[in-house]
Design a protein around this motif. Structure first.
Motif, mmCIF file in Angstrom:
data_model
loop_
_atom_site.group_PDB
_atom_site.id
_atom_site.type_symbol
_atom_site.label_atom_id
_atom_site.label_comp_id
_atom_site.label_asym_id
_atom_site.label_seq_id
_atom_site.Cartn_x
_atom_site.Cartn_y
_atom_site.Cartn_z
ATOM 1 N N GLY A 64 45.747 -90.981 -97.411
ATOM 2 C CA GLY A 64 44.555 -90.763 -98.224
ATOM 3 C C GLY A 64 43.404 -91.670 -97.821
ATOM 4 N N LEU A 65 43.717 -92.925 -97.479
ATOM 5 C CA LEU A 65 42.661 -93.829 -97.035
ATOM 6 C C LEU A 65 42.086 -93.396 -95.686
ATOM 7 C CD1 LEU A 65 44.174 -97.286 -98.072
ATOM 8 C CD2 LEU A 65 42.165 -96.173 -99.033
ATOM 9 N N LEU A 66 42.949 -92.893 -94.815
ATOM 10 C CA LEU A 66 42.442 -92.376 -93.537
ATOM 11 C C LEU A 66 41.526 -91.171 -93.775
ATOM 12 C CD1 LEU A 66 45.614 -92.579 -91.241
ATOM 13 C CD2 LEU A 66 43.736 -94.217 -91.456
ATOM 14 N N MET A 193 37.914 -104.724 -102.412
ATOM 15 C CA MET A 193 37.966 -105.174 -101.032
ATOM 16 C C MET A 193 37.027 -104.394 -100.110
ATOM 17 S SD MET A 193 39.149 -107.468 -99.065
ATOM 18 C CE MET A 193 40.566 -108.164 -99.907
ATOM 19 N N PRO A 194 36.881 -103.057 -100.259
ATOM 20 C CA PRO A 194 35.924 -102.358 -99.389
ATOM 21 C C PRO A 194 34.505 -102.908 -99.500
ATOM 22 C CG PRO A 194 37.362 -100.782 -100.472
ATOM 23 C CD PRO A 194 37.638 -102.102 -101.097
ATOM 24 N N LYS A 195 34.049 -103.154 -100.723
ATOM 25 C CA LYS A 195 32.696 -103.680 -100.898
ATOM 26 C C LYS A 195 32.587 -105.098 -100.323
ATOM 27 C CE LYS A 195 29.851 -101.894 -102.512
ATOM 28 N NZ LYS A 195 28.778 -101.084 -101.880
ATOM 29 N N TYR A 196 33.632 -105.883 -100.439
ATOM 30 C CA TYR A 196 33.620 -107.237 -99.864
ATOM 31 C C TYR A 196 33.498 -107.174 -98.342
ATOM 32 C CZ TYR A 196 35.244 -111.892 -98.539
ATOM 33 O OH TYR A 196 35.356 -113.139 -97.970
ATOM 34 N N LEU A 197 34.255 -106.271 -97.717
ATOM 35 C CA LEU A 197 34.179 -106.131 -96.264
ATOM 36 C C LEU A 197 32.807 -105.617 -95.827
ATOM 37 C CD1 LEU A 197 37.692 -104.565 -95.484
ATOM 38 C CD2 LEU A 197 36.950 -106.925 -95.132
ATOM 39 N N LYS A 203 30.550 -104.212 -92.394
ATOM 40 C CA LYS A 203 31.266 -102.983 -92.055
ATOM 41 C C LYS A 203 30.725 -101.815 -92.869
ATOM 42 C CE LYS A 203 34.205 -104.877 -89.194
ATOM 43 N NZ LYS A 203 34.220 -104.522 -87.749
ATOM 44 N N SER A 204 30.846 -100.635 -92.304
ATOM 45 C CA SER A 204 30.491 -99.437 -93.060
ATOM 46 C C SER A 204 31.606 -99.111 -94.045
ATOM 47 C CB SER A 204 30.272 -98.257 -92.113
ATOM 48 O OG SER A 204 31.482 -97.922 -91.439
ATOM 49 N N ALA A 205 31.319 -98.212 -94.980
ATOM 50 C CA ALA A 205 32.325 -97.856 -95.990
ATOM 51 C C ALA A 205 33.559 -97.235 -95.337
ATOM 52 C CB ALA A 205 31.718 -96.890 -97.009
ATOM 53 N N SER A 206 33.355 -96.396 -94.345
ATOM 54 C CA SER A 206 34.488 -95.754 -93.679
ATOM 55 C C SER A 206 35.342 -96.768 -92.936
ATOM 56 C CB SER A 206 33.995 -94.673 -92.716
ATOM 57 O OG SER A 206 33.154 -95.241 -91.729
ATOM 58 N N ASP A 207 34.701 -97.743 -92.252
ATOM 59 C CA ASP A 207 35.458 -98.773 -91.535
ATOM 60 C C ASP A 207 36.232 -99.660 -92.499
ATOM 61 O OD1 ASP A 207 34.543 -97.852 -89.127
ATOM 62 O OD2 ASP A 207 32.879 -99.284 -88.996
ATOM 63 N N ILE A 212 41.568 -101.399 -94.647
ATOM 64 C CA ILE A 212 42.482 -101.664 -95.765
ATOM 65 C C ILE A 212 43.759 -100.856 -95.605
ATOM 66 C CG2 ILE A 212 42.799 -101.309 -98.249
ATOM 67 C CD1 ILE A 212 39.927 -102.093 -98.637
ATOM 68 N N GLY A 213 43.626 -99.582 -95.238
ATOM 69 C CA GLY A 213 44.807 -98.750 -95.061
ATOM 70 C C GLY A 213 45.690 -99.215 -93.927
#
Length: 277
Positions: A64-66, A193-197, A203-207, A212-213
């Protein structure tokens, strides 16, 4: 001003109702699936089967994350807005990915995967046993149906006392508290964690979703699978499993606690960490 309008869309209700329906469909899988395995599997094979089940529940979020990483690279209005008309990139803070596309894909896959569940038998021959008692069971179908109806009525009357007894069971309540804490930590990591990265490392949202995945979920798969295989091979009982879980959880806590010393410099944010001048 005249351009300012209050948000009046009620489309979020469809998303909320969709999540409620999805939760209603997904919730019975774990309790009923575990009971299904426990009833018809050997005692020494049950931990391994449960480990496979939990491993599959981790592989799903990984895929799902991919998928989310792929959808986040597509603009939200894909199909109605041409790629040449989009003037911002995925690293721009104003970028909104095609979040709805993943929901449609997963909904279709859930529908297709749910079809085989209609063909599962109500009961199976317990692993390691023969079918000799099949004829006897067929003759006693009617009495069993009557017993099932009586047991259903009795279960409805005994539900409240049984629930009260569970709430007074210290082992069960301790397990519930531990489970809540573990899932709270995991959900916090997935949510923030996505927003922190994105903010800390650019990093972009997709990266961020992809990282994380890749870095978290495969390790969980290995842990679930190896734990079930270890319990099957060495025939670990409940008391020994509790001791192993305690020491592994303590080691996990110490490793996470060490993360407090791995800090990075705060990125400059106008109006928050630096002035506008």
């Amino acid at each position: 001003t005249e351009c300012e309008k209050e948000p009046g869309s009620l489309l979020w209700i469809f998303v909320m109702v969709g999540n409620i329906v999805r939760g209603m469909g997904e919730t019975p899988i774990m309790p009923l699936g575990i009971s299904y395995l426990e009833d018809f599997a050997k005692a020494e094979n049950s931990p391994f089967y449960l480990a496979c089940l939990h491993t599959a529940t981790v592989i799903g979020p990984f895929l799902g994350l991919l998928l989310a990483s792929f959808c986040a690279e597509l603009f939200v209005d894909i199909g109605s807005v041409g790629a040449d008309e989009v003037t911002i990139t995925a690293t721009d803070a104003r970028w909104v990915g095609a979040w709805w596309l993943g929901i449609l894909i997963c909904a279709l896959l859930n529908l297709l995967v749910g079809i085989p569940f209609w063909f599962l038998p109500k009961s199976l021959v317990k692993e390691g046993e023969t079918n000799e008692a099949e004829e006897t069971s067929e003759k006693s179908v009617a009495p069993l149906q009557e017993n099932d109806k009586n047991e259903t009525k009795q279960t409805m009357y005994d539900f409240i006392p049984f629930l009260k007894a569970l709430f007074h069971n210290p082992v069960y309540m301790l397990f519930i508290c531990i489970t809540v804490l573990q899932f709270s930590a995991f959900d916090g990591m997935i949510s923030f964690m996505p927003k922190y990265l994105e903010q800390q490392f650019g990093k972009s949202a997709s990266d961020a979703i992809f990282l994380i995945g890749v870095y978290n979920l495969p390790v969980l798969c290995v842990g679930y699978f190896s734990g079930g295989l270890f319990m099957k091979k060495f025939k670990i009982n409940v008391y020994q499993a509790a001791n192993i879980a305690f020491w592994v959880s303590l080691l996990e806590y110490l490793l996470y606690f060490a993360a407090f010393w791995t800090v990075c410099d705060t990125s400059p944010v106008a109006g928050l960490t630096v002035s506008y001048q």
